[in-house]
Design a protein around this motif. Structure first.
Motif, PDB file in Angstrom:
ATOM      1  N   LEU A 146       0.824  -1.216   0.000  1.00  0.00           N
ATOM      2  CA  LEU A 146       0.000   0.000   0.000  1.00  0.00           C
ATOM      3  C   LEU A 146       0.857   1.265   0.000  1.00  0.00           C
ATOM      4  O   LEU A 146       0.479   2.276  -0.602  1.00  0.00           O
ATOM      5  N   LEU A 147       2.020   1.207   0.653  1.00  0.00           N
ATOM      6  CA  LEU A 147       2.961   2.331   0.606  1.00  0.00           C
ATOM      7  C   LEU A 147       3.452   2.551  -0.829  1.00  0.00           C
ATOM      8  O   LEU A 147       3.466   3.678  -1.318  1.00  0.00           O
ATOM      9  N   LYS A 148       3.842   1.468  -1.498  1.00  0.00           N
ATOM     10  CA  LYS A 148       4.334   1.563  -2.873  1.00  0.00           C
ATOM     11  C   LYS A 148       3.251   2.078  -3.818  1.00  0.00           C
ATOM     12  O   LYS A 148       3.549   2.768  -4.794  1.00  0.00           O
ATOM     13  N   GLN A 149       1.997   1.741  -3.536  1.00  0.00           N
ATOM     14  CA  GLN A 149       0.879   2.180  -4.375  1.00  0.00           C
ATOM     15  C   GLN A 149       0.439   3.614  -4.059  1.00  0.00           C
ATOM     16  O   GLN A 149      -0.393   4.164  -4.762  1.00  0.00           O
ATOM     17  N   GLY A 150       1.006   4.185  -2.996  1.00  0.00           N
ATOM     18  CA  GLY A 150       0.651   5.548  -2.618  1.00  0.00           C
ATOM     19  C   GLY A 150      -0.694   5.672  -1.929  1.00  0.00           C
ATOM     20  O   GLY A 150      -1.249   6.772  -1.829  1.00  0.00           O
ATOM     21  N   LEU A 151      -1.218   4.569  -1.405  1.00  0.00           N
ATOM     22  CA  LEU A 151      -2.522   4.591  -0.739  1.00  0.00           C
ATOM     23  C   LEU A 151      -2.404   4.928   0.744  1.00  0.00           C
ATOM     24  O   LEU A 151      -3.357   5.416   1.348  1.00  0.00           O
ATOM     25  N   ILE A 152      -1.239   4.648   1.310  1.00  0.00           N
ATOM     26  CA  ILE A 152      -0.965   5.022   2.695  1.00  0.00           C
ATOM     27  C   ILE A 152       0.392   5.714   2.724  1.00  0.00           C
ATOM     28  O   ILE A 152       1.137   5.682   1.748  1.00  0.00           O
ATOM     29  N   ARG A 153       0.693   6.320   3.862  1.00  0.00           N
ATOM     30  CA  ARG A 153       1.989   6.979   4.039  1.00  0.00           C
ATOM     31  C   ARG A 153       2.456   6.742   5.464  1.00  0.00           C
ATOM     32  O   ARG A 153       1.652   6.401   6.341  1.00  0.00           O
ATOM     33  N   VAL A 154       3.745   6.921   5.690  1.00  0.00           N
ATOM     34  CA  VAL A 154       4.287   6.830   7.050  1.00  0.00           C
ATOM     35  C   VAL A 154       4.049   8.176   7.703  1.00  0.00           C
ATOM     36  O   VAL A 154       4.506   9.212   7.215  1.00  0.00           O
ATOM     37  N   GLU A 155       3.304   8.175   8.777  1.00  0.00           N
ATOM     38  CA  GLU A 155       2.987   9.398   9.522  1.00  0.00           C
ATOM     39  C   GLU A 155       4.153   9.784  10.424  1.00  0.00           C
ATOM     40  O   GLU A 155       4.497  10.959  10.550  1.00  0.00           O
ATOM     41  N   SER A 156       4.725   8.775  11.103  1.00  0.00           N
ATOM     42  CA  SER A 156       5.851   9.050  11.997  1.00  0.00           C
ATOM     43  C   SER A 156       6.631   7.765  12.238  1.00  0.00           C
ATOM     44  O   SER A 156       6.135   6.669  11.994  1.00  0.00           O
ATOM     45  N   GLU A 157       7.861   7.944  12.720  1.00  0.00           N
ATOM     46  CA  GLU A 157       8.705   6.818  13.106  1.00  0.00           C
ATOM     47  C   GLU A 157       9.349   7.163  14.437  1.00  0.00           C
ATOM     48  O   GLU A 157       9.783   8.294  14.631  1.00  0.00           O
ATOM     49  N   GLU A 158       9.381   6.195  15.330  1.00  0.00           N
ATOM     50  CA  GLU A 158      10.000   6.410  16.632  1.00  0.00           C
ATOM     51  C   GLU A 158      10.606   5.099  17.116  1.00  0.00           C
ATOM     52  O   GLU A 158      10.317   4.041  16.573  1.00  0.00           O
ATOM     53  N   ILE A 159      11.441   5.182  18.119  1.00  0.00           N
ATOM     54  CA  ILE A 159      12.025   4.000  18.732  1.00  0.00           C
ATOM     55  C   ILE A 159      11.300   3.752  20.053  1.00  0.00           C
ATOM     56  O   ILE A 159      11.242   4.626  20.920  1.00  0.00           O
TER      57      ILE A 159
END
Length: 114
Positions: A53-66
């Motif tokens: 879905l990321l590759k298709q542009g249907l979703i996106r990464v909102e944030s990344e954390e540890i």
């Protein structure tokens, strides 16, 4: 995108992201809740679907954390995903309405001739 209907796991995943961004474990829980416990998405299936879905542009990464030494990504519905989900919801609504209409016709016809 295509005119094909969405597969249920994809439909549930986009639906789970429609109202708020979520990380993987929260998505698994939300999908189970949306489906009334009928669908349990495994982590391998989930992350494979998220990558697609990321590759298709249907979703996106909102944030990344540890968190606890591990990377945690939070995903959100992209505009294209929102449009696709709205289109699919309308398609499903129309099919369900037609099914209900036909069931009523059959019930009325059966009662009229019985």
């Amino acid at each position: 995108m295509t005119e094909r209907s969405l597969q249920e796991p994809t439909l549930l995943l986009l639906t789970a992201l429609a109202d708020a961004p979520r990380h993987g474990y929260a998505l698994i829980q939300e999908i189970a809740a949306i489906s009334g416990g009928r669908v349990t998405m495994r982590t391998g299936t989930l992350y494979g679907a998220l990558d697609r879905l990321l590759k298709q542009g249907l979703i996106r990464v909102e944030s990344e954390e540890i968190v606890d030494g591990r990377a945690r990504r939070t995903y959100a519905l992209a505009d294209a995903g929102r449009e696709l989900l709205a289109s699919e919801a309308e398609r499903l609504r129309a099919v369900a309405a037609e099914a209900q209409r036909r069931l009523k016709v059959r019930t009325v016809a059966k009662g009229a001739f019985a």
